[in-house]
Motif scaffolding. Structure first.
Motif, short mmCIF file in Angstrom:
data_model
loop_
_atom_site.label_atom_id
_atom_site.label_comp_id
_atom_site.label_asym_id
_atom_site.label_seq_id
_atom_site.Cartn_x
_atom_site.Cartn_y
_atom_site.Cartn_z
N SER A 50 41.45 42.69 34.66
CA SER A 50 42.58 41.77 34.40
C SER A 50 43.30 41.42 35.69
O SER A 50 43.63 40.25 35.93
N VAL A 51 43.54 42.43 36.53
CA VAL A 51 44.21 42.17 37.81
C VAL A 51 43.33 41.31 38.71
O VAL A 51 43.82 40.39 39.38
N GLY A 52 42.03 41.59 38.73
CA GLY A 52 41.12 40.82 39.57
C GLY A 52 41.06 39.35 39.19
O GLY A 52 41.13 38.46 40.05
N VAL A 53 40.95 39.06 37.89
CA VAL A 53 40.90 37.67 37.44
C VAL A 53 42.24 37.00 37.65
O VAL A 53 42.31 35.80 37.98
N LEU A 54 43.33 37.75 37.50
CA LEU A 54 44.66 37.18 37.74
C LEU A 54 44.81 36.75 39.19
O LEU A 54 45.27 35.64 39.48
N LEU A 55 44.40 37.62 40.13
CA LEU A 55 44.49 37.28 41.55
C LEU A 55 43.57 36.11 41.89
O LEU A 55 43.94 35.23 42.68
N GLY A 56 42.37 36.09 41.31
CA GLY A 56 41.45 34.98 41.54
C GLY A 56 42.00 33.66 41.03
O GLY A 56 41.88 32.62 41.69
N SER A 57 42.62 33.69 39.87
CA SER A 57 43.22 32.47 39.31
C SER A 57 44.38 31.99 40.15
O SER A 57 44.57 30.78 40.36
N LEU A 58 45.18 32.95 40.63
CA LEU A 58 46.31 32.60 41.49
C LEU A 58 45.84 31.95 42.78
O LEU A 58 46.41 30.95 43.25
N TYR A 59 44.77 32.50 43.37
CA TYR A 59 44.22 31.93 44.60
C TYR A 59 43.65 30.53 44.35
O TYR A 59 43.89 29.61 45.14
N LEU A 60 42.91 30.36 43.25
CA LEU A 60 42.30 29.06 42.95
C LEU A 60 43.36 28.00 42.69
O LEU A 60 43.24 26.86 43.16
N SER A 61 44.40 28.37 41.95
CA SER A 61 45.43 27.39 41.62
C SER A 61 46.24 26.94 42.83
O SER A 61 46.89 25.90 42.80
N ALA A 62 46.19 27.72 43.92
CA ALA A 62 46.94 27.38 45.13
C ALA A 62 46.12 26.51 46.08
O ALA A 62 46.66 26.02 47.08
N GLN A 63 44.84 26.29 45.79
CA GLN A 63 43.98 25.51 46.69
C GLN A 63 44.30 24.02 46.59
O GLN A 63 44.67 23.51 45.52
N SER A 64 44.14 23.32 47.70
CA SER A 64 44.47 21.90 47.76
C SER A 64 43.56 21.06 46.86
O SER A 64 44.00 20.09 46.25
N LYS A 65 42.28 21.43 46.76
CA LYS A 65 41.36 20.68 45.91
C LYS A 65 41.76 20.78 44.44
O LYS A 65 41.69 19.81 43.69
N PHE A 66 42.18 21.99 44.05
CA PHE A 66 42.63 22.18 42.67
C PHE A 66 43.89 21.36 42.40
O PHE A 66 44.02 20.72 41.35
N GLN A 67 44.81 21.38 43.34
CA GLN A 67 46.04 20.60 43.19
C GLN A 67 45.74 19.11 43.14
O GLN A 67 46.41 18.34 42.43
#
Length: 269
Positions: A208-225
């Motif tokens: 749960s912690v691993g996927v949470l950190l991965g999601s947080l990192y992905l959502s902060a990327q410029s391509k995602f934004q």
């Protein structure tokens, strides 16, 4: 038992399951926001020979939110240079009423067809334009995206659960002698199989912690934004506290259930 390899064999399927779950959450939120945006911009054009009001329209279409009259002043201004004032005056008298109707939600194709038919049955209404082609393209794209995500997440979930059960079975075989000795000593099930449930609990938290950190990192990327901006989604798709609670609840439920299945199977054999 506490080696990295043994943990990874349980963690990887659990992480894959949570990634599929996160994909579903993001798609559902994106679709909800996009539908709200489309509903805000989507209008139905009505041509009527008599004046209409919102209360009367709601008797036929309950999802109606607003009814605005469209004034053809811009068109008449262009015509007044080519026709006489008397002809222009007569034209104004004979012109029908034009309205723009907005709905509470973005309708499905079937709902849109029913709305079209109901509006045409209203006395005085001569034409209803629902822009079905544009609407159908938008709706089918949203529907395809939602269904594809659900299918992908379901397949990943099923495969992950099978792998989790297999790994718990491997643990159970590795420590079968230990379990048999505890059975001979009369240990209750919660004690002799307690280490399996503890491992499932620890790995559920780690996943749960691993996927949470991965999601947080992905959502902060410029391509995602950039993708979020293209979809005109103003709100965030990632709500970390809500998502973590969902991750933890789902991972604990699945992993503990898999352990329970293996334990029950062992008792019946």
């Amino acid at each position: 038992m506490n080696t990295l390899k043994e943990h990874l064999a349980f963690l990887l399927p659990l992480i894959a399951l949570l990634v599929g779950l996160e994909s579903v959450l993001w798609i559902q939120r994106a679709l909800s926001m996009r539908e709200a945006q489309l509903s805000k911009n989507y209008t139905i054009a009505i041509v009527s020979q008599q004046a209409l009001n919102l209360e009367f329209i709601r008797q036929n279409v309950r999802s109606s939110v607003s009814l605005d009259r469209i004034k053809p002043d811009a068109l008449l201004e262009k015509l007044q240079q080519n026709i006489s004032p008397n002809s222009l005056s007569n034209l104004k008298k004979n012109l029908p009423f034009f309205y723009s109707l907005k709905l509470q939600h973005f309708p499905t194709s079937d709902e849109l067809q029913r709305i079209h038919d109901r509006l045409l049955k209203i006395p005085g209404v001569s034409r209803v334009e629902v822009f079905s082609k544009t609407h159908d393209q938008e709706y089918r794209l949203l529907l395809l995206l939602e269904q594809s995500t659900w299918i992908f997440a379901s397949l990943v979930g099923v495969l992950s659960i099978l792998l989790l059960i297999k790994q718990v079975s491997v643990w159970n075989l590795q420590y079968s002698k230990r379990i048999e000795i505890m059975e001979l000593l009369g240990a209750p099930m919660r004690i002799k199989n307690g280490f399996l449930f503890r491992l499932a609990l620890i790995d559920s938290i780690l996943a749960s912690v691993g996927v949470l950190l991965g999601s947080l990192y992905l959502s902060a990327q410029s391509k995602f934004q950039s993708i979020v901006g293209t979809l005109e989604i103003q709100n965030t798709l990632f709500i970390w506290h809500e998502d973590f609670a969902i991750f933890l609840g789902a991972s604990l439920s699945v992993s503990l259930a898999c352990v329970w299945v293996v334990v029950v199977q062992r008792r019946t054999t």
